[in-house]
Write a protein that holds these residues in place. Structure first.
Motif, mmCIF file in Angstrom:
data_model
loop_
_atom_site.group_PDB
_atom_site.id
_atom_site.type_symbol
_atom_site.label_atom_id
_atom_site.label_comp_id
_atom_site.label_asym_id
_atom_site.label_seq_id
_atom_site.Cartn_x
_atom_site.Cartn_y
_atom_site.Cartn_z
ATOM 1 N N ALA A 153 0.821 -1.214 0.000
ATOM 2 C CA ALA A 153 0.000 0.000 0.000
ATOM 3 C C ALA A 153 0.855 1.265 0.000
ATOM 4 C CB ALA A 153 -0.927 0.007 1.224
ATOM 5 N N TRP A 154 2.121 1.146 0.368
ATOM 6 C CA TRP A 154 3.056 2.274 0.338
ATOM 7 C C TRP A 154 3.851 2.280 -0.961
ATOM 8 C CZ3 TRP A 154 8.161 3.832 0.153
ATOM 9 C CH2 TRP A 154 8.463 5.084 0.710
ATOM 10 N N PHE A 155 4.312 1.098 -1.400
ATOM 11 C CA PHE A 155 5.190 1.024 -2.576
ATOM 12 C C PHE A 155 4.447 1.171 -3.908
ATOM 13 C CE2 PHE A 155 7.785 -1.334 0.567
ATOM 14 C CZ PHE A 155 8.955 -0.606 0.458
ATOM 15 N N LEU A 156 3.309 0.508 -4.059
ATOM 16 C CA LEU A 156 2.640 0.491 -5.362
ATOM 17 C C LEU A 156 2.196 1.873 -5.829
ATOM 18 C CD1 LEU A 156 1.817 -1.368 -7.681
ATOM 19 C CD2 LEU A 156 -0.379 -1.744 -6.520
ATOM 20 N N PRO A 157 1.582 2.722 -4.974
ATOM 21 C CA PRO A 157 1.213 4.067 -5.444
ATOM 22 C C PRO A 157 2.406 4.894 -5.898
ATOM 23 C CG PRO A 157 0.072 3.555 -3.403
ATOM 24 C CD PRO A 157 1.103 2.486 -3.601
ATOM 25 N N ARG A 158 3.563 4.668 -5.309
ATOM 26 C CA ARG A 158 4.758 5.400 -5.713
ATOM 27 C C ARG A 158 5.296 4.919 -7.051
ATOM 28 N NH1 ARG A 158 4.096 6.109 -0.523
ATOM 29 N NH2 ARG A 158 5.040 7.903 0.547
ATOM 30 N N ALA A 159 4.928 3.713 -7.435
ATOM 31 C CA ALA A 159 5.382 3.166 -8.718
ATOM 32 C C ALA A 159 4.434 3.508 -9.859
ATOM 33 C CB ALA A 159 5.541 1.648 -8.618
ATOM 34 N N VAL A 160 3.126 3.506 -9.599
ATOM 35 C CA VAL A 160 2.160 3.678 -10.694
ATOM 36 C C VAL A 160 1.169 4.812 -10.461
ATOM 37 C CG1 VAL A 160 2.334 1.247 -11.359
ATOM 38 C CG2 VAL A 160 0.554 1.947 -9.739
ATOM 39 N N GLY A 161 1.261 5.496 -9.320
ATOM 40 C CA GLY A 161 0.302 6.556 -9.007
ATOM 41 C C GLY A 161 -0.848 6.021 -8.173
ATOM 42 N N PRO A 162 -1.496 6.882 -7.380
ATOM 43 C CA PRO A 162 -2.522 6.419 -6.447
ATOM 44 C C PRO A 162 -3.760 5.825 -7.100
ATOM 45 C CG PRO A 162 -2.357 8.823 -6.443
ATOM 46 C CD PRO A 162 -1.196 8.315 -7.215
#
Length: 263
Positions: A153-162
């Motif tokens: 939940a912390w890493f994925l938004p930083r990779a592809v956007g929220p």
């Protein structure tokens, strides 16, 4: 004696880490596997001769995530009452996440096959992601009535956007390498037999530069994500002042000027 899960191969300034548990598609099943990641990252951070890390998995997968059989039998990370399970995550999988994210050198994920659940999250902990055409991805947790216990939940938004991260997390959809490229999750998609050569080519391009400058650059990129502009500039000034005094900087300047004089 149990075989190591994380294999290491050194090629000059580049270190290749390979998750090696093909019988479970490189699933994360034990605290020992997490400890191997933590120890490898500790050694890399103290070895100034390492400039780049490539992380991949032994065929046929990158990492299939958690061990489903253990979920059914309540073994491994799932064993014990609620308090013990929570502490088990904090002391194992989450230590892996912290160690890999805090690795001081650039890390290239060479995603050679399925990266599912925690496998996708591990790829997101890396700085650069390359994918084989055979790669498949999924933030699969809700499909099993779970959430990511390793920081997705912390890493994925930083990779592809929220917005995209929410879509992928809520649907648990499986998507292919071409979609991963469209989403910005990976920067390149290559033929399966070209994945490791391309990863080494990119690693070599990076490793030509000063190891200290690379570590400073990564530190700025990671730290600036949580800083306002003034704080980021302040950290930049401190690191740049150190960099100006290094032999690597002086040698690079002399090399650049000599090349320009030669025309």
């Amino acid at each position: 004696m149990t075989e190591p899960f994380l294999r290491e191969e050194r090629q000059g300034a580049v270190l290749v880490l390979t998750m090696d548990g093909p019988e479970d598609r490189n699933a994360l099943s034990s605290a020992r596997q997490c400890e191997e990641f933590v120890e490898a990252c500790r050694r890399i951070n103290t070895d100034q001769s390492v400039k780049v890390v490539i992380l991949t998995g032994r065929e046929p997968a990158f990492c299939s995530g958690g061990n489903i059989k253990h979920m059914r039998s309540l073994e491994g990370f799932m064993a014990g009452p609620v308090q013990e399970v929570a502490e088990g995550y904090r002391s194992s999988l989450q230590q892996l996440a912290l160690s890999l994210y805090e690795l001081q050198v650039p890390v290239i994920a060479a995603v050679n096959g399925p990266a599912i659940g925690a496998g996708l999250d591990i790829a997101c902990m890396c700085d650069i992601r390359l994918a084989s055409e055979r790669a498949r991805f999924s933030e699969a947790f809700v499909r099993l009535g779970l959430i990511s216990g390793i920081g997705g939940a912390w890493f994925l938004p930083r990779a592809v956007g929220p917005s995209r991260a929410a879509e992928l997390s809520f649907t648990a959809r499986v998507f292919d390498a071409a979609q991963a490229l469209e989403y910005g999750l990976v920067s390149e998609v290559v033929a399966p037999d070209q994945l490791m050569p391309r990863a080494h080519e990119l690693a070599g391009e990076i490793a030509r530069h000063s190891g200290m400058a690379l570590r400073f650059c990564k530190r700025l990129l990671r730290k600036s994500d949580g800083l306002d502009l003034r704080a980021s500039l302040d950290l930049t000034a401190a690191l740049q002042a150190i960099a100006h005094q290094t032999p690597e900087h002086h040698a690079a300047v002399e090399c650049f000027l000599a090349a320009r004089e030669r025309g």
